[in-house]
Design an enzyme around this catalytic site. Structure first.
Site, PDB file in Angstrom:
ATOM      1  N   TYR A 152      -7.220 -11.531 -23.028  1.00  0.00           N
ATOM      2  CA  TYR A 152      -7.673 -11.744 -24.416  1.00  0.00           C
ATOM      3  C   TYR A 152      -9.167 -11.465 -24.625  1.00  0.00           C
ATOM      4  O   TYR A 152      -9.662 -11.652 -25.727  1.00  0.00           O
ATOM      5  CB  TYR A 152      -7.235 -13.093 -24.977  1.00  0.00           C
ATOM      6  CG  TYR A 152      -7.446 -14.351 -24.169  1.00  0.00           C
ATOM      7  CD1 TYR A 152      -8.629 -14.625 -23.502  1.00  0.00           C
ATOM      8  CD2 TYR A 152      -6.423 -15.311 -24.141  1.00  0.00           C
ATOM      9  CE1 TYR A 152      -8.798 -15.818 -22.802  1.00  0.00           C
ATOM     10  CE2 TYR A 152      -6.583 -16.504 -23.442  1.00  0.00           C
ATOM     11  CZ  TYR A 152      -7.776 -16.737 -22.776  1.00  0.00           C
ATOM     12  OH  TYR A 152      -7.939 -17.919 -22.090  1.00  0.00           O
ATOM     13  N   LYS A 167     -14.765 -15.748 -21.607  1.00  0.00           N
ATOM     14  CA  LYS A 167     -14.282 -14.705 -20.683  1.00  0.00           C
ATOM     15  C   LYS A 167     -14.820 -13.338 -21.105  1.00  0.00           C
ATOM     16  O   LYS A 167     -15.103 -12.486 -20.247  1.00  0.00           O
ATOM     17  CB  LYS A 167     -12.753 -14.684 -20.652  1.00  0.00           C
ATOM     18  CG  LYS A 167     -12.101 -15.951 -20.101  1.00  0.00           C
ATOM     19  CD  LYS A 167     -12.098 -15.979 -18.595  1.00  0.00           C
ATOM     20  CE  LYS A 167     -11.199 -17.081 -18.047  1.00  0.00           C
ATOM     21  NZ  LYS A 167     -11.341 -17.247 -16.597  1.00  0.00           N
TER      22      LYS A 167
HETATM   23  C1  HXC Z   1      -9.018 -30.510 -27.948  1.00  0.00           C
HETATM   24  C2  HXC Z   1      -9.932 -31.256 -25.956  1.00  0.00           C
HETATM   25  C3  HXC Z   1      -8.704 -31.029 -25.278  1.00  0.00           C
HETATM   26  C4  HXC Z   1      -7.605 -30.515 -26.049  1.00  0.00           C
HETATM   27  C5  HXC Z   1     -10.148 -31.807 -23.862  1.00  0.00           C
HETATM   28  N1  HXC Z   1     -10.776 -31.729 -25.035  1.00  0.00           N
HETATM   29  N2  HXC Z   1      -8.881 -31.380 -23.971  1.00  0.00           N
HETATM   30  N3  HXC Z   1     -10.082 -30.994 -27.272  1.00  0.00           N
HETATM   31  N4  HXC Z   1      -7.795 -30.266 -27.367  1.00  0.00           N
HETATM   32  N5  HXC Z   1      -6.414 -30.274 -25.478  1.00  0.00           N
HETATM   33  C6  HXC Z   1     -12.148 -32.133 -25.333  1.00  0.00           C
HETATM   34  C7  HXC Z   1     -12.378 -33.599 -25.036  1.00  0.00           C
HETATM   35  O1  HXC Z   1     -11.906 -34.420 -26.099  1.00  0.00           O
HETATM   36  C8  HXC Z   1     -13.895 -33.661 -24.903  1.00  0.00           C
HETATM   37  O2  HXC Z   1     -14.535 -33.674 -26.162  1.00  0.00           O
HETATM   38  C9  HXC Z   1     -14.218 -32.316 -24.252  1.00  0.00           C
HETATM   39  O3  HXC Z   1     -13.065 -31.473 -24.471  1.00  0.00           O
HETATM   40  C10 HXC Z   1     -14.455 -32.446 -22.768  1.00  0.00           C
HETATM   41  O4  HXC Z   1     -13.330 -33.110 -22.217  1.00  0.00           O
HETATM   42  P1  HXC Z   1     -13.383 -33.758 -20.761  1.00  0.00           P
HETATM   43  O5  HXC Z   1     -12.012 -34.147 -20.374  1.00  0.00           O
HETATM   44  O6  HXC Z   1     -14.472 -34.786 -20.710  1.00  0.00           O
HETATM   45  O7  HXC Z   1     -13.908 -32.505 -19.935  1.00  0.00           O
HETATM   46  P2  HXC Z   1     -13.874 -32.169 -18.432  1.00  0.00           P
HETATM   47  O8  HXC Z   1     -13.515 -33.341 -17.590  1.00  0.00           O
HETATM   48  O9  HXC Z   1     -15.106 -31.459 -18.149  1.00  0.00           O
HETATM   49  O10 HXC Z   1     -12.593 -31.179 -18.330  1.00  0.00           O
HETATM   50  C11 HXC Z   1     -12.655 -29.852 -18.712  1.00  0.00           C
HETATM   51  C12 HXC Z   1     -11.341 -29.443 -19.355  1.00  0.00           C
HETATM   52  C13 HXC Z   1     -10.141 -29.776 -18.454  1.00  0.00           C
HETATM   53  C14 HXC Z   1     -11.421 -27.937 -19.637  1.00  0.00           C
HETATM   54  C15 HXC Z   1     -11.224 -30.157 -20.675  1.00  0.00           C
HETATM   55  O11 HXC Z   1      -8.924 -29.352 -19.066  1.00  0.00           O
HETATM   56  C16 HXC Z   1     -10.215 -29.172 -17.093  1.00  0.00           C
HETATM   57  O12 HXC Z   1     -10.956 -29.633 -16.243  1.00  0.00           O
HETATM   58  N6  HXC Z   1      -9.461 -28.109 -16.818  1.00  0.00           N
HETATM   59  C17 HXC Z   1      -9.493 -27.392 -15.497  1.00  0.00           C
HETATM   60  C18 HXC Z   1      -8.198 -26.721 -15.188  1.00  0.00           C
HETATM   61  C19 HXC Z   1      -7.759 -25.745 -16.257  1.00  0.00           C
HETATM   62  O13 HXC Z   1      -8.034 -25.919 -17.458  1.00  0.00           O
HETATM   63  N7  HXC Z   1      -7.028 -24.730 -15.841  1.00  0.00           N
HETATM   64  C20 HXC Z   1      -6.456 -23.749 -16.760  1.00  0.00           C
HETATM   65  C21 HXC Z   1      -7.044 -22.439 -16.534  1.00  0.00           C
HETATM   66  S1  HXC Z   1      -6.032 -21.209 -17.332  1.00  0.00           S
HETATM   67  P3  HXC Z   1     -15.084 -35.051 -26.843  1.00  0.00           P
HETATM   68  O14 HXC Z   1     -15.737 -34.577 -28.086  1.00  0.00           O
HETATM   69  O15 HXC Z   1     -13.878 -35.883 -27.070  1.00  0.00           O
HETATM   70  O16 HXC Z   1     -16.033 -35.658 -25.863  1.00  0.00           O
HETATM   71  C22 HXC Z   1      -7.044 -20.151 -18.143  1.00  0.00           C
HETATM   72  C23 HXC Z   1      -6.553 -18.887 -18.780  1.00  0.00           C
HETATM   73  C24 HXC Z   1      -5.159 -18.891 -19.262  1.00  0.00           C
HETATM   74  O17 HXC Z   1      -8.189 -20.353 -18.191  1.00  0.00           O
HETATM   75  C25 HXC Z   1      -4.868 -17.611 -20.015  1.00  0.00           C
HETATM   76  C26 HXC Z   1      -3.460 -17.557 -20.518  1.00  0.00           C
HETATM   77  C27 HXC Z   1      -3.102 -16.206 -21.086  1.00  0.00           C
HETATM   78  P1  NAP Z   2      -6.205 -23.632 -12.111  1.00  0.00           P
HETATM   79  O1  NAP Z   2      -5.314 -23.922 -10.961  1.00  0.00           O
HETATM   80  O2  NAP Z   2      -6.391 -24.659 -13.157  1.00  0.00           O
HETATM   81  O3  NAP Z   2      -7.628 -23.193 -11.532  1.00  0.00           O
HETATM   82  C1  NAP Z   2      -8.810 -23.511 -12.128  1.00  0.00           C
HETATM   83  C2  NAP Z   2      -9.725 -24.078 -11.072  1.00  0.00           C
HETATM   84  O4  NAP Z   2     -11.022 -24.245 -11.638  1.00  0.00           O
HETATM   85  C3  NAP Z   2      -9.294 -25.435 -10.545  1.00  0.00           C
HETATM   86  O5  NAP Z   2      -9.124 -25.359  -9.141  1.00  0.00           O
HETATM   87  C4  NAP Z   2     -10.442 -26.364 -10.882  1.00  0.00           C
HETATM   88  O6  NAP Z   2     -10.696 -27.258  -9.794  1.00  0.00           O
HETATM   89  C5  NAP Z   2     -11.593 -25.397 -11.063  1.00  0.00           C
HETATM   90  N1  NAP Z   2     -12.606 -25.927 -11.968  1.00  0.00           N
HETATM   91  C6  NAP Z   2     -12.432 -26.344 -13.240  1.00  0.00           C
HETATM   92  N2  NAP Z   2     -13.581 -26.823 -13.736  1.00  0.00           N
HETATM   93  C7  NAP Z   2     -14.497 -26.687 -12.753  1.00  0.00           C
HETATM   94  C8  NAP Z   2     -15.877 -26.995 -12.656  1.00  0.00           C
HETATM   95  N3  NAP Z   2     -16.542 -27.546 -13.674  1.00  0.00           N
HETATM   96  N4  NAP Z   2     -16.523 -26.720 -11.484  1.00  0.00           N
HETATM   97  C9  NAP Z   2     -15.865 -26.166 -10.443  1.00  0.00           C
HETATM   98  N5  NAP Z   2     -14.562 -25.844 -10.486  1.00  0.00           N
HETATM   99  C10 NAP Z   2     -13.885 -26.115 -11.623  1.00  0.00           C
HETATM  100  O7  NAP Z   2      -5.693 -22.344 -12.900  1.00  0.00           O
HETATM  101  P2  NAP Z   2      -5.297 -20.861 -12.460  1.00  0.00           P
HETATM  102  O8  NAP Z   2      -4.185 -20.461 -13.342  1.00  0.00           O
HETATM  103  O9  NAP Z   2      -5.152 -20.734 -10.998  1.00  0.00           O
HETATM  104  O10 NAP Z   2      -6.562 -20.068 -12.975  1.00  0.00           O
HETATM  105  C11 NAP Z   2      -7.375 -19.315 -12.114  1.00  0.00           C
HETATM  106  C12 NAP Z   2      -8.154 -18.314 -12.932  1.00  0.00           C
HETATM  107  O11 NAP Z   2      -7.271 -17.408 -13.583  1.00  0.00           O
HETATM  108  C13 NAP Z   2      -8.994 -18.930 -14.037  1.00  0.00           C
HETATM  109  O12 NAP Z   2     -10.228 -18.236 -14.143  1.00  0.00           O
HETATM  110  C14 NAP Z   2      -8.170 -18.686 -15.272  1.00  0.00           C
HETATM  111  O13 NAP Z   2      -8.935 -18.675 -16.441  1.00  0.00           O
HETATM  112  C15 NAP Z   2      -7.593 -17.327 -14.950  1.00  0.00           C
HETATM  113  N6  NAP Z   2      -6.384 -16.959 -15.697  1.00  0.00           N
HETATM  114  C16 NAP Z   2      -5.245 -17.657 -15.516  1.00  0.00           C
HETATM  115  C17 NAP Z   2      -4.111 -17.227 -16.193  1.00  0.00           C
HETATM  116  C18 NAP Z   2      -2.799 -17.930 -16.007  1.00  0.00           C
HETATM  117  O14 NAP Z   2      -1.848 -17.627 -16.719  1.00  0.00           O
HETATM  118  N7  NAP Z   2      -2.677 -18.841 -15.066  1.00  0.00           N
HETATM  119  C19 NAP Z   2      -4.151 -16.126 -17.047  1.00  0.00           C
HETATM  120  C20 NAP Z   2      -5.354 -15.448 -17.196  1.00  0.00           C
HETATM  121  C21 NAP Z   2      -6.467 -15.864 -16.509  1.00  0.00           C
HETATM  122  P3  NAP Z   2     -11.249 -28.768  -9.983  1.00  0.00           P
HETATM  123  O15 NAP Z   2     -10.413 -29.415 -11.012  1.00  0.00           O
HETATM  124  O16 NAP Z   2     -11.149 -29.316  -8.604  1.00  0.00           O
HETATM  125  O17 NAP Z   2     -12.694 -28.630 -10.419  1.00  0.00           O
END
Ligand code: HXC
Ligand code: NAP
Length: 274
Positions: A152, A167
């Site tokens: 995207y 991204k």
């Molecule tokens: C709206 C949200 C929310 C949601 C969190 N927030 N989840 N807002 N909808 N679903 C808000 C919270 O309310 C808070 O704002 C702020 O975001 C920070 O939330 P925290 O939980 O304190 O943040 P943190 O602990 O730093 O966690 C970061 C995170 C969390 C992004 C929110 O989901 C995370 O750690 N994710 C890591 C793993 C992950 O997301 N993997 C997916 C990658 S896939 P307020 O205002 O309330 O303080 C990817 C690509 C996919 O990236 C592509 C597909 C095609």
């Molecule tokens: P994932 O398992 O959620 O991996 C994300 C990793 O990021 C977790 O291991 C998490 O570990 C780490 N992370 C998050 N916040 C962090 C922080 N503040 N500091 C250090 N590490 C942090 O998801 P995934 O699907 O394997 O994704 C891998 C990559 O692929 C990502 O860049 C994602 O955007 C990309 N991607 C995924 C998809 C999909 O469909 N899965 C599609 C397109 C792109 P901790 O929680 O331990 O920090």
């Protein structure tokens, strides 16, 4: 464990940092690079996940280190670099794989929600990239970086606007720095994965409503990607097989991004020519 597609020893002796290496694609990259001979540092917030990756690598005869790191904090990123140097002596490879994402209407996002995603994806990638590049430049042996983005970046991500914006910024960094640091023999590329059902993405994005089956139908190859398929692409880009590849993005999405046009409606159309 992944069966790497590249020959054994392809990454022999290389030192690789993989952010987000405790889960999903990052973990698969860590295991794959280790099988190809690299020494691995995995870095993210949850130490228990990182330690599991390390144990699996060590059990297979490899070397690995876990460094608890929040990539949003430059001091923790500096510590990640120092710990790597102290244990292995330098850095050859960086994969910026750590990311945060969730689906939300844009009008509902709080400032913190925006900052959480952009802070991890764009700022975190930048802090790791700069800190590691400084080390690579000082060491004088070049290096390889791979940034994990998403398709995207080219056409936006409604529902995941902060991630798409961040991204896209990472793709721009990939392009700018690949030229700026070519003189230091640092190659920088990106991978844009299509949908891959990892544990976290299943929880945050793809989990409900038969979504995996529905999205799979939109993928020309008819399925989600596997973490190992992304890991194999990353291994290629950091290997010498890609020695002349820099500043580019390898899309690994089963054709999803190109799935436009009217072919899929052909059987519903009155005539076969216009
Ligand atoms: C709206 C949200 C929310 C949601 C969190 N927030 N989840 N807002 N909808 N679903 C808000 C919270 O309310 C808070 O704002 C702020 O975001 C920070 O939330 P925290 O939980 O304190 O943040 P943190 O602990 O730093 O966690 C970061 C995170 C969390 C992004 C929110 O989901 C995370 O750690 N994710 C890591 C793993 C992950 O997301 N993997 C997916 C990658 S896939 P307020 O205002 O309330 O303080 C990817 C690509 C996919 O990236 C592509 C597909 C095609
Ligand atoms: P994932 O398992 O959620 O991996 C994300 C990793 O990021 C977790 O291991 C998490 O570990 C780490 N992370 C998050 N916040 C962090 C922080 N503040 N500091 C250090 N590490 C942090 O998801 P995934 O699907 O394997 O994704 C891998 C990559 O692929 C990502 O860049 C994602 O955007 C990309 N991607 C995924 C998809 C999909 O469909 N899965 C599609 C397109 C792109 P901790 O929680 O331990 O920090």
């Amino acid at each position: 464990m992944n069966q790497p597609m590249l020959p054994a020893g392809t990454l022999q002796g290389q030192i690789a940092i993989i952010t987000g290496g405790g889960t999903g694609m990052g973990k698969s990259m860590a295991l794959t690079f280790a099988q190809l001979g690299a020494k691995i540092v995995v870095a993210s917030r949850k130490l228990e996940n990182l330690e599991t990756t390390v144990k699996e690598i060590e059990a297979a005869g490899g070397e690995a280190l876990a460094v608890q790191t929040d990539v949003r904090d430059p001091a923790q990123v500096a510590n990640m670099v120092e710990q790597t140097k102290a244990r292995f002596g330098g850095i050859d490879i960086l994969v910026n794989n750590a990311a945060g994402n969730f689906v939300s209407k844009a009008e509902d996002l709080s400032p913190n929600a925006w900052n959480a995603v952009v802070g991890i994806v764009l700022n975190g990638t930048w802090f790791c990239t700069q800190a590691v590049a400084r080390e690579m430049i000082a060491r004088g042996r070049g290096g390889k970086m791979v940034n994990i983005i998403a398709t995207y970046v080219w056409n936006g991500g409604p529902g995941t606007a902060p991630s798409a914006a961040a991204k896209a910024g990472v793709l721009s960094l990939t392009q700018s720095l690949s030229v700026e640091w070519a003189q230091h023999h640092i190659r920088i590329n990106a991978i844009a994965p299509g949908p891959v059902a990892t544990e976290n993405t299943t929880r945050q994005l793809f989990g409900g409503g038969g979504l995996i089956e529905r999205i799979s139908k939109e993928v020309p190859l008819g399925r989600f990607g596997e973490v190992d398929e992304i890991a194999n692409a990353a291994a290629y880009l950091v290997s010498d097989y890609a020695a002349y590849v820099t500043g580019t993005c390898l899309t690994v999405d089963g054709g999803s991004m190109l799935n436009k046009g009217y072919l899929k409606y052909l059987d519903k159309m009155p005539g076969k020519s216009v």
